[in-house]
Motif scaffolding. Sequence first.
Motif: not given
Ligand code: IPE
Length: 254
Positions: A47, A77, A93, A33-38, A82, A51, A85, A89
Amino acid sequence: MLNKMKMWKNKAQVHRKEDLLQGPMPAHVAIIMDGNGRWAKKRALPRMAGHYEGMQVVRKITRFANELGIKVLTLYAFSTENWKRPKAEVDYLMKLPEEFLGTFLPELVQENVQVRVMGNKEQLPAHTLRAVEKAIEETKNNTGLILNFALNYGSRAEITNAVRNIIQDIQSGKVDINEINEQFFASYLMTNDLPDPDLLIRTSGEIRLSNFMLWQLAYTEFWFTDVLWPDFTEQHFLQAIYEFQQRGRRFGGV
Ligand code: IPE
Ligand code: IPE
Ligand code: MG
């Protein structure tokens, strides 16, 4: 609605659950599950907002996977990488399991979903561990979908641990070196009682595994999409399953 129309414009067809239920269903679906931050960045939000939204999608897709009769849904998850980070953040999480399970656990119990967690649990903060252990305990006798969260999971750590445990068992005389074959090795992994994933989905346009299930994905079908996880819908999930059903899995045969 406009968004949906835009999304479907480029697709050959809209898939219906009822149609796909006629074909082979993947027993085990794994999702990075990727791309929450973007997603958040695009909206000028922190960010964490991404999430939070991603967590709502987990709820939606879990329910849908259960309806489709999928047996195991593994969701990446939090990776062992991770922790790099920013602390704020990571802290957020680590609060999400409580937040998610606090509101969602009764529904999971009622829907007969069995919650599991794979990953290094010892490194989790006590409050996170408490929340996931409560969910595991309260759903352990459920017989529907297995909702398997990869939390503080890293495939290299998993494999390295397996090697260490096997050597320990050899040294203590519990295991003979001639017993070691692929099946035996797999029994030391965190997925020891689960089938390998049939389908792997990764959102957000990244085409890599990021240390996810390296052993288990040996013959899995991969499906990548540019859609960011918070924008992922049931229709995207059906698209992935549709394409899965079109593929010829040969496992090295003809
Ligand atoms: C996925 O989204 C969630 C986790 C890795 C916890 P990201 O937080 O990696 O979102 P992007 O990749 O920065 O957009
Ligand atoms: C993979 O996503 C981990 C999870 C989805 C939990 P990342 O966003 O951490 O992966 P990289 O850093 O882009 O490879
Ligand atoms: Mg990412």
